[in-house]
Design an enzyme around this catalytic site. Structure first.
Site, PDB file in Angstrom:
ATOM      1  N   PHE A 116       0.858  -1.181   0.000  1.00 22.29           N
ATOM      2  CA  PHE A 116       0.000   0.000   0.000  1.00 22.29           C
ATOM      3  C   PHE A 116       0.896   1.233   0.000  1.00 22.29           C
ATOM      4  CE2 PHE A 116      -4.656   0.461   1.334  1.00 22.29           C
ATOM      5  CZ  PHE A 116      -5.081  -0.571   0.530  1.00 22.29           C
TER       6      PHE A 116
ATOM      7  N   GLN B 107      -8.690  13.934   4.229  1.00 19.39           N
ATOM      8  CA  GLN B 107      -7.990  13.203   3.188  1.00 19.39           C
ATOM      9  C   GLN B 107      -8.824  13.112   1.915  1.00 19.39           C
ATOM     10  OE1 GLN B 107      -6.996   8.723   3.470  1.00 19.39           O
ATOM     11  NE2 GLN B 107      -5.062   9.815   3.462  1.00 19.39           N
TER      12      GLN B 107
ATOM     13  N   HIS C 151      -9.009  11.002  -1.293  1.00 15.87           N
ATOM     14  CA  HIS C 151      -8.475   9.745  -1.816  1.00 15.87           C
ATOM     15  C   HIS C 151      -8.215   9.912  -3.305  1.00 15.87           C
ATOM     16  CE1 HIS C 151      -7.990   5.543  -2.811  1.00 15.87           C
ATOM     17  NE2 HIS C 151      -8.006   5.245  -1.528  1.00 15.87           N
TER      18      HIS C 151
ATOM     19  N   LEU D 246     -15.401   4.627  -4.183  1.00 17.07           N
ATOM     20  CA  LEU D 246     -13.973   4.410  -4.026  1.00 17.07           C
ATOM     21  C   LEU D 246     -13.467   3.219  -4.828  1.00 17.07           C
ATOM     22  CD1 LEU D 246     -11.359   4.943  -2.217  1.00 17.07           C
ATOM     23  CD2 LEU D 246     -12.291   3.185  -0.719  1.00 17.07           C
TER      24      LEU D 246
ATOM     25  N   GLU E 251      -6.770   1.717  -2.946  1.00 15.02           N
ATOM     26  CA  GLU E 251      -5.343   1.921  -3.176  1.00 15.02           C
ATOM     27  C   GLU E 251      -4.670   0.584  -3.502  1.00 15.02           C
ATOM     28  OE1 GLU E 251      -3.650   4.777  -0.547  1.00 15.02           O
ATOM     29  OE2 GLU E 251      -1.983   3.462  -0.077  1.00 15.02           O
TER      30      GLU E 251
ATOM     31  N   ARG F 283      -1.118   9.389   0.197  1.00 12.82           N
ATOM     32  CA  ARG F 283      -2.330   9.750  -0.530  1.00 12.82           C
ATOM     33  C   ARG F 283      -2.397  11.248  -0.820  1.00 12.82           C
ATOM     34  NH1 ARG F 283      -6.877   5.941   2.458  1.00 12.82           N
ATOM     35  NH2 ARG F 283      -6.271   4.044   1.362  1.00 12.82           N
TER      36      ARG F 283
ATOM     37  N   HIS G 254     -12.426  11.588   1.479  1.00  8.86           N
ATOM     38  CA  HIS G 254     -12.437  10.195   1.912  1.00  8.86           C
ATOM     39  C   HIS G 254     -12.412  10.011   3.423  1.00  8.86           C
ATOM     40  CE1 HIS G 254     -11.795   5.937   1.621  1.00  8.86           C
ATOM     41  NE2 HIS G 254     -10.601   5.985   2.170  1.00  8.86           N
TER      42      HIS G 254
ATOM     43  N   ARG H 174      -3.481  10.286   6.639  1.00 14.46           N
ATOM     44  CA  ARG H 174      -3.563   8.887   7.039  1.00 14.46           C
ATOM     45  C   ARG H 174      -2.991   7.995   5.944  1.00 14.46           C
ATOM     46  NH1 ARG H 174      -6.970   4.769   5.935  1.00 14.46           N
ATOM     47  NH2 ARG H 174      -8.698   5.948   5.046  1.00 14.46           N
TER      48      ARG H 174
END
Lengths: 122, 590, 235
Positions: free
Chosen positions: B121, B243, B245, B255, B258, B289, B356, B401
């Protein structure tokens, strides 16, 4: 485990197996009868009753009769517990269902005894 | 209201998502009388939408993996305003917490050795950033959140947690000592209002992504916990940190994980160029991100966006092959076909940065105890109130995050709060009392709404709010623009306070719930706006055109938004982990 | 576009009615049914339905759309309404209606709870995870993905007749999810619990469940597997 509808103590699996096993017997017997007609194009009462003079045939008929009774009972019991529930009939459902089932039992018993008498009686 | 029913519990958890149910499980397992108030049936909570996985150093992919490496990544990802004691706790407790979930039955994907499958990730590294890309995100295909949420619900069923399903908490009941005594809640099905009293009230109400017009969040993510806390006069921390995304499906907002990029997918611009190679030469598409989202917006602004209007980029997956996609990303195939009308096996998915996650929230310590500050600026525990999950700001995410850390946050801190409350109850935590006036005060908002006779509709006001936030507080922010946004918001406050509820019926009145949610959305939006305008620097997800650099001298700290004075204060970041050396702030590059 | 919605509010209505609402839809976009419902609610806030994730993973908005059960959020208008036709929305059939499109799902959840939907393993857990081969894990595919939307069970005649006794396709899919899990050690207890004439054996293989499952799952096949396991268990 659903326990509150009497099914004479059988498990779902045994019902399911009996239903399928009895269906096989019924199918085999039907074929057997069909074959006897094909083999005897001029079927008359003499021939017909001679077929049933054979003990093996009588035994097969008895087994089939028992299978038919079991098959019918499980089938009718299932139908009654599908369609004669408190959802459809309200509070009196249990009464109606038991009456219906008692009627089925009686009818099946009559047919069974009658059948035995026909095959094995004089 | 006279004759209101009171329900009493040892602990009441508001929110039936991952964090709430993990906390509830802990308490129910030890036999405490625990209730979960949840506005949707628990498995409909937003945790269910989490896709990629739960990041944790369980040393499956790499037997030498170390939670300290995960901690390093998380501190760096947070742009150094994540509290290092909390991050240390999360990363070190993580493996045990994940194993517990597996023992509970979570159907993780597997490696050939039979261990939990881990995928790469963004922002993950080995050996404190020196050992290259790590694969640390434990996954159940691309339905990890679903698997996790259902497993937790099942665990709670096993342990007989009391669920108040489709109940909606409207406000905190605070007594004269400033302690929390419980909440006022509506049973949605009957419309009955009830005082739910408890020794410990745990907020696990999730995020508030619905303050933006374009969000990956569920329709239920309306910031109810933050709204209730702000109305009770408690501060929120780092609430400007939102955040975006990188890969929300263009046009739909749903979504795509990732994990797509973790499995080898990458972003391309209209020329087919893999542009992340320019912005993050090492990590490329697996940079943080915030970095990826900003790069995408820059591509679009500089005219290299895709489509007729050049307003999105593309996520390319087809080179991975149908087999990999089917086994590793089956949910993504489904979502893309449904919402983007695109088959990722053959063509790229149109994506755009989409709101997000709320990094900020109610400040808490590692035990989940909610905090406020006294006049001197020292931390003070709010008696009776706890917060876990997205609504809380422990803070492990700081200004940004990392992917896969939110599921870990949920279960680690849900469990930690549960354990701490368990301990407090064991030591004889007493039920605090509230006066009739305290309870009445908590009901004010509801009574006012029920009496409304004129005003604007919820949907109009909500759309206006979402557009202000989208336009003025998006990926890139600028002072004058934000001040303009704050003006617009303050004009909206009065109108939202006078929102009209035309359906006053009792049974399953969702119009009433939506009106109450709108007020919470507004509280979160206003706090976000004022805190964002106040932070004069760029850090993590908070990127300002007028203050492009990170300012460690003035802003290596948490922001604290105080609702009564609408003031932005500061709170120190914890740089004192217990078992490892402090990670000193460095230039953050990927 | 004409939308016909089942309306019933127990506070004010004696009987449910179908109400026609005219909604203006954007021409260039194929909206989802849920989007259309949101437009209806903008006009009339008293229309009530459940919704949450709006992407087909939470299972809130199961309803009967032009005669077929499905999730409103992932059902495009073009697939259910012909040009010039109307959208007809009713609550899931076979469950009591609370209000409008919202049904009381308690009995559905109760059937789910009956199958002990949690892993049972009495052996002491290892210090790490329990190991499971990818092949064994693959046995759970097509089972664990259920979102409990109730589209299947409320489309099943056997569940209509005996919702209190027949577990229904959703619950049975989960029953098999735990039977199939190599980490679960309670197969015998689970099977004994299921071996009555109702819980499993009311399934008649109608396959209505398979026809409507929005996640493409196959409860009938899972029920077949349970039956085979029961036969082995019984002999």
């Amino acid at each position: 485990m659903v326990m509150n509808v009497t099914n004479l103590g059988r498990s779902g699996l045994s019902d399911w197996i009996v239903q399928r096993f009895s269906a096989i017997i019924l199918a085999a017997y039907s074929l057997c009868i069909l074959a006897s007609f094909v083999m005897n194009p001029d079927m008359d009462f003499e021939t017909w009753s001679s077929i049933f003079d054979n003990n093996a045939m009588r035994l097969f008929s008895l087994i089939t009769l028992l299978a038919l009774c079991a098959h019918a009972w499980i089938g009718m019991w299932t139908i009654s517990t599908d369609y004669m529930t408190s959802l459809q009939l309200g509070k009196s459902a249990t009464f109606f269902r038991i009456m219906f089932q008692a009627g089925c039992v009686l009818l099946i018993a009559v047919y069974l005894l009658w059948g035995i008498q026909i095959f094995w009686g004089n | 209201m006279t004759g209101m029913r009171t329900l009493t519990f040892d602990a009441v958890i508001v929110g039936g998502g991952g964090a709430g149910m993990r906390a509830a499980l802990q308490l129910a397992q030890s036999g405490y009388n625990t209730a979960v108030i949840t506005k949707v049936f628990p498995t409909r909570s937003h945790t269910v939408s989490a896709q990629g996985g739960i990041t944790c150093a369980i040393a499956s992919d790499d037997p030498n993996d170390d939670w300290r490496w995960h901690m390093y990544d998380t501190v760096k990802g947070s742009d150094y305003i994540g509290d290092q004691d909390a991050i240390e706790y999360m990363c070190s407790e993580g493996p045990q917490t994940v194993f517990e979930l597996e023992h509970m039955g979570l159907p993780f994907s597997r490696t050939e050795k039979g261990r939990i499958y881990q995928r790469p990730f963004g922002g993950q590294s080995k050996d404190f950033g020196k050992g290259g890309q790590a694969a640390r995100t434990c996954a159940a295909a691309d339905r990890t959140g679903h698997a996790l949420l259902h497993t937790l619900y099942q665990g709670n069923l096993k342990n007989n947690t009391a669920f108040l399903n489709e109940w909606y908490a409207t406000d905190l009941v605070k007594n004269q000592d400033g302690a929390i005594v419980g909440v006022i809640a509506i049973c949605i099905e009957t419309g009955e209002t009830v005082f739910v009293k408890s020794k410990a009230t745990v907020f696990a109400t999730g995020g508030a992504g619905r303050i933006y017009a374009s969000t990956t969040n569920a329709l239920i993510n309306t910031g109810d916990g933050v709204g209730m806390a702000l109305r009770a006069g408690f501060p929120v921390q780092d609430i400007e940190m939102w955040q975006f995304h990188p890969t929300g499906i263009y046009g739909a907002g749903t979504l795509v994980t990732e994990g797509c990029r973790g499995e080898g997918g990458y972003l391309i611009n209209k020329d087919g160029e893999r542009f992340m190679e320019r912005y993050a030469p090492n990590a490329k598409d697996l940079a943080g991100r915030d970095v990826v989202a900003r790069s995408m917006v820059l591509e679009i602004l500089e005219g290299r966006g895709c489509g007729e209007n050049g307003d999105h980029v593309m996520l390319k997956l087809d080179h991975l092959g149908e087999e990999v996609l089917n086994s590793k990303l089956p949910g993504i195939l489904e979502l893309s076909r449904t919402f983007a009308h695109v088959d990722p096996v053959k063509e790229p998915i149109p994506v755009v940065p989409t709101c997000h996650y709320m990094m900020g929230g109610i400040p808490t310590n590692v035990n989940g105890q909610a905090l406020t500050q006294n006049e001197k600026g020292d931390d003070v525990i709010i008696p009776g109130l706890f917060a876990v999950g997205e609504v809380a700001c422990v803070s492990v995410h700081g200004a940004n995050r990392l992917g896969g850390n939110s599921l870990l946050d949920l279960v680690v801190f849900g469990r930690a709060a549960g354990k701490h409350i368990e301990e407090m109850l064991g030591q004889g935590l007493e039920q605090r009392e509230a006066s009739a006036t305290d309870i009445e005060e908590a009901q004010n908002r509801l009574s006012k709404l029920n009496e409304s006779s004129s005003g604007e509709s919820v949907s109009t006001l909500r759309a206006e709010l979402q557009n202000i936030m989208q336009n003025h507080f998006g990926v890139f922010r600028r002072g004058d623009f934000m001040q303009d946004g704050i003006q617009k918001l303050s004009a909206l406050r009065e109108r939202i306070a006078n929102v009209h509820l035309d359906d006053k019926s009792l049974t399953f009145n969702t119009a009433r719930i939506e009106a109450l949610e709108l007020e919470n959305l507004f509280e979160v939006a206003e706090a976000t706006a004022i805190a964002a305008e106040g932070r004069n620097e760029s850090r993590g997800a908070h990127a300002r055109d007028d203050f492009r650099e990170r300012d460690d001298e003035n802003w290596l700290c948490h922001s604290m938004y105080f609702p009564k004075e609408k003031r932005v204060g500061k709170r120190g970041v914890n740089f004192s982990p217990k078992t490892v050396d402090t990670f000193e702030p460095q230039v953050r590059s990927y | 576009m004409l939308v016909s919605i089942y309306r019933y509010n127990p506070d004010t209505d004696e009987k449910p009615v179908m109400q026609d609402v005219e909604v203006e839809l954007p021409e260039d976009k194929d909206l989802m049914v849920l989007d259309v419902l949101a437009l209806v609610k903008q006009q009339d806030s008293s229309v009530v339905y459940r919704r949450s994730c709006r992407e087909g993973v939470c299972g809130s908005d199961g309803m009967n759309i032009n005669g077929t059960n499905g999730l409103a959020c992932i059902t495009p208008m073009s697939t259910v309404v012909k040009p010039g036709g109307k959208l007809v929305l009713r609550p899931l059939p076979g469950l009591p209606v609370i209000r409008d499109l919202v049904v009381d799902m308690s009995i559905f959840y109760k059937q789910y709870e009956k199958i002990k939907p949690y892993l049972i393993n009495d052996t002491a857990p290892p210090a790490i995870e329990r190991l499971q081969s990818p092949e064994d894990r693959a046995k759970l595919d097509g089972l664990y993905e259920c979102i409990l939307c109730a589209c299947c069970s409320t489309n099943c005649p056997s569940f209509w007749w005996n919702p209190d006794k027949f577990i229904g396709p959703a619950g049975l899919l989960q029953a098999y999810r735990f039977l199939a899990d190599t980490r679960d050690t309670a197969d015998n207890e689970r099977l004994s619990e299921l071996d009555d004439p109702f819980s499993v054996f009311r399934c008649r293989g109608i396959m209505n469940c398979v026809a409507v499952c929005p996640k493409g799952l196959n409860p009938t096949r899972a029920i077949g597997h349970i039956r085979s396991m029961l036969i082995e268990h019984g002999t």
